[in-house]
Design an enzyme around this catalytic site. Structure first.
Site, PDB file in Angstrom:
ATOM      1  N   ALA A  27     -14.215  43.242  45.804  1.00 31.33           N
ATOM      2  CA  ALA A  27     -15.640  43.825  46.137  1.00 31.33           C
ATOM      3  C   ALA A  27     -16.162  44.323  44.952  1.00 31.33           C
ATOM      4  O   ALA A  27     -15.664  44.731  44.053  1.00 31.33           O
ATOM      5  CB  ALA A  27     -15.664  44.820  47.225  1.00 31.33           C
ATOM      6  N   ALA A  70     -19.462  46.741  44.159  1.00 34.15           N
ATOM      7  CA  ALA A  70     -20.805  47.590  45.000  1.00 34.15           C
ATOM      8  C   ALA A  70     -21.891  48.103  43.733  1.00 34.15           C
ATOM      9  O   ALA A  70     -21.897  47.580  42.720  1.00 34.15           O
ATOM     10  CB  ALA A  70     -20.017  48.625  45.706  1.00 34.15           C
ATOM     11  N   SER A  71     -22.274  49.181  44.177  1.00 32.24           N
ATOM     12  CA  SER A  71     -23.390  49.713  43.329  1.00 32.24           C
ATOM     13  C   SER A  71     -23.013  50.341  41.987  1.00 32.24           C
ATOM     14  O   SER A  71     -23.815  50.269  41.029  1.00 32.24           O
ATOM     15  CB  SER A  71     -24.189  50.859  44.185  1.00 32.24           C
ATOM     16  OG  SER A  71     -23.306  51.765  44.735  1.00 32.24           O
ATOM     17  N   GLN A  98     -16.540  48.210  40.653  1.00 35.63           N
ATOM     18  CA  GLN A  98     -16.040  47.034  41.651  1.00 35.63           C
ATOM     19  C   GLN A  98     -14.481  47.309  41.940  1.00 35.63           C
ATOM     20  O   GLN A  98     -14.024  48.072  41.016  1.00 35.63           O
ATOM     21  CB  GLN A  98     -16.454  45.896  40.833  1.00 35.63           C
ATOM     22  CG  GLN A  98     -15.686  45.473  39.451  1.00 35.63           C
ATOM     23  CD  GLN A  98     -16.333  44.305  39.024  1.00 35.63           C
ATOM     24  OE1 GLN A  98     -17.375  44.075  39.175  1.00 35.63           O
ATOM     25  NE2 GLN A  98     -15.447  43.314  38.428  1.00 35.63           N
ATOM     26  N   VAL A  99     -14.150  46.663  42.760  1.00 32.96           N
ATOM     27  CA  VAL A  99     -12.608  46.859  43.296  1.00 32.96           C
ATOM     28  C   VAL A  99     -11.977  45.840  42.951  1.00 32.96           C
ATOM     29  O   VAL A  99     -12.343  44.692  43.123  1.00 32.96           O
ATOM     30  CB  VAL A  99     -12.645  47.223  44.769  1.00 32.96           C
ATOM     31  CG1 VAL A  99     -11.174  47.454  45.149  1.00 32.96           C
ATOM     32  CG2 VAL A  99     -13.456  48.703  44.977  1.00 32.96           C
ATOM     33  N   LYS A 140     -10.495  50.704  41.629  1.00 35.19           N
ATOM     34  CA  LYS A 140     -11.874  50.839  41.463  1.00 35.19           C
ATOM     35  C   LYS A 140     -12.317  51.248  40.133  1.00 35.19           C
ATOM     36  O   LYS A 140     -11.770  52.115  39.591  1.00 35.19           O
ATOM     37  CB  LYS A 140     -12.571  51.863  42.716  1.00 35.19           C
ATOM     38  CG  LYS A 140     -13.984  52.163  42.610  1.00 35.19           C
ATOM     39  CD  LYS A 140     -14.677  52.398  43.948  1.00 35.19           C
ATOM     40  CE  LYS A 140     -14.240  53.876  43.851  1.00 35.19           C
ATOM     41  NZ  LYS A 140     -15.442  54.367  44.953  1.00 35.19           N
ATOM     42  N   ASP A 179     -22.016  58.307  53.169  1.00 34.37           N
ATOM     43  CA  ASP A 179     -22.210  57.171  52.889  1.00 34.37           C
ATOM     44  C   ASP A 179     -21.863  55.773  53.960  1.00 34.37           C
ATOM     45  O   ASP A 179     -21.159  54.985  53.635  1.00 34.37           O
ATOM     46  CB  ASP A 179     -21.627  56.756  51.379  1.00 34.37           C
ATOM     47  CG  ASP A 179     -22.417  55.279  50.798  1.00 34.37           C
ATOM     48  OD1 ASP A 179     -23.386  54.847  51.462  1.00 34.37           O
ATOM     49  OD2 ASP A 179     -21.876  54.864  49.993  1.00 34.37           O
TER      50      ASP A 179
END
Length: 491
Positions: free
Chosen positions: A131, A133-134, A137-138, A152, A281
């Site tokens: 994944a 994201a903002s 990343q993972v 992460k 969130d």
């Protein structure tokens, strides 16, 4: 893309190009209509092109641009249906994916933060991001003890990018503001700016996640992965699979949608009462529906990403539950009095109590019935009622104030409602409020709240191995149970 675009002038130019691009396409569309093409076809093409550009810019820039897009995406259910389609797909992409950081950059970041021999910590490490994201990343990996983990890694330059993006987005807020009736974009961006430092601090995130994992361990409805290790801008947690909520929204059965909505609402209300923290969130990328061999009614909700939380030592404020109870009982005077006491109505403002009650009752309908069906149509109707200048609700809403203490609670509640409407979930939400919302049932929450101030975990009584967290150009710190080992080596 080799890195997060960090030059302020570059990022500002790309964000500023959004309205310019839309204006250019509008001019082009006018030309096409004059040339004989139907207005419907041209409009659909322009909307799709705008959606594509929106995702491209907000997604590729990551940072504050993508964070803003993720927050905005949960309000997609309020879009008028004629424009929702083209934007829905683009905004949904922002919930759980973004163009990834290349493997070489990830390796460099891990070496800087965990040490040159970081690979010794893992039996396996997948260079492909699971994944993106903002702000990070993972990657999926196998920890040295055999556990499947999520690693992460924060993007280099994420902090500067977040602040620069949000400053620029506040200048072009008018572009997306009209798409979401009743949502004031600028305060949303201001609030995001105030949360930047917390979200960048993976140690704070680890503390919040550890608190939730401890509280919800063996819970029949909620699952929070345990923290395995944390060092600087790297966070390692247990891996959690499941069905991303975005997939349930896109193609889940009604039974799956109902179950996802029920456990999401349960987490919204139970979390603060049980942990003293509010997960702040709530976009679909942060939740999973965990299947098992039993009926869907027993499936659990997996919760990710505790980078942004609101600290509520007493759980959700009691006046929320008390005012809801009074409103449903028709006590208009009592509701207005409580709104004044909490700062929602300033002393100089004079309001008719019955008008205030008329404003609130449609919004709190989910709390009034045993089973409520959240739909996009319902959310659009509420948004349009509040945003229509001809509506009494519009004029009354302009006279209300949002106290700072309630700002994050308000956004989380609205965002969660947005996700429930995207799900189209029907479930006994009132029962969750009666169980967990203080004063809604004229009694305290069912479980006392534990202390929630961040505390350092204690050392194991008889450690069998001493471990250290590697810190480049800094002295290493001893590892602690629950956060370590980020470096596993014998002393």
């Amino acid at each position: 893309m080799s890195d997060l675009p960090r030059k302020a002038v570059t990022r500002t130019a790309r964000l500023a190009a959004l309205p310019l691009g839309i204006a250019g396409r509008a001019t082009l569309g006018l030309g096409r209509r004059i040339g004989g093409r139907s207005a419907e076809v041209v409009t659909a093409e322009l909307q799709q092109a705008t959606a594509d550009q929106l995702f491209k810019v907000l997604g590729e820039l990551k940072g504050g641009a993508m964070k803003f897009g993720q927050v905005l995406s949960v309000f997609e259910a309020a879009l008028p249906e004629e424009v929702a389609g083209p934007y829905r797909a683009a905004l949904t992409k922002l919930q759980d994916a973004a163009p990834p950081m290349p493997a070489a950059k990830v390796h460099t970041a891990l070496a800087q933060r965990l040490g040159d021999d970081w690979r010794e910590l893992f039996r396996e490490f997948d260079d492909r991001p699971a994944a993106a994201a903002s702000i990070g990343q993972v990657h999926r990996a196998v920890w040295h003890d055999g556990r499947e983990v999520a690693v992460k890694v924060q993007y280099p330059g994420a902090g500067d990018a977040l602040l620069a993006d949000l400053s620029q987005l506040s200048r072009v807020a008018w572009l997306l503001g009209p798409l979401i009736p009743g949502l004031d974009i600028k305060p949303l961006i201001t609030e995001l700016r105030e949360r930047v430092s917390e979200e960048l601090d993976y140690e704070l995130e680890a503390q919040a996640q550890r608190r939730h994992a401890e509280e919800f361990e063996d819970d029949p409805d909620i699952v929070v992965p345990r923290v395995v290790a944390q060092a600087d801008q790297v966070l390692v947690t247990e891996w959690m699979g499941g069905i991303p909520l975005a997939e349930v929204i896109a193609g889940g059965t009604q039974e799956e949608r109902d179950r996802a909505g029920q456990v999401l609402a349960r987490f919204l209300f139970a979390g603060p009462s049980r942990t003293g923290l509010l997960h702040a969130d709530p976009h679909p990328g942060n939740f999973r529906l965990l299947k098992d061999d039993g009926p869907v009614s027993g499936w659990r909700l997996g919760v990710l990403d505790f980078g942004t939380v609101d600290r509520l030592p007493g759980g959700l404020p009691a006046p929320i539950g008390a005012s809801l109870r009074m409103a449903l009982a028709g006590d208009a005077a009592g509701v207005l009095r409580m709104l004044r006491e909490e700062g929602f109505v300033k002393p100089s403002i004079r309001l008719d109590p019955d008008a205030v009650l008329d404003y609130l009752l449609p919004i709190i309908e989910p709390a009034a019935v045993e089973n409520f069906h959240f739909t996009r149509a319902w959310m659009r109707a509420q948004a349009a009622r509040i945003a229509d200048p001809r509506s009494p609700a519009y004029n009354l809403g302009k006279q209300l104030n949002l106290p700072p203490a309630y700002l994050l609670i308000h956004r989380v509640t609205l965002s969660t409602i947005g996700v429930l409407c995207q799900l189209g979930a029907k479930a006994p939400f009132r029962a969750e409020m009666l169980e967990w919302l203080p004063e809604f049932a004229e009694r305290p929450p069912v479980k006392p709240v534990k202390p929630t101030e961040p505390t350092e975990p204690t050392e194991p009584a008889e450690p069998t191995e001493t471990t250290r967290l590697a810190k480049p150009a800094r002295q290493a710190r001893p590892a602690r149970e629950g956060t370590a080992p980020a470096r596993a080596r014998k002393d």
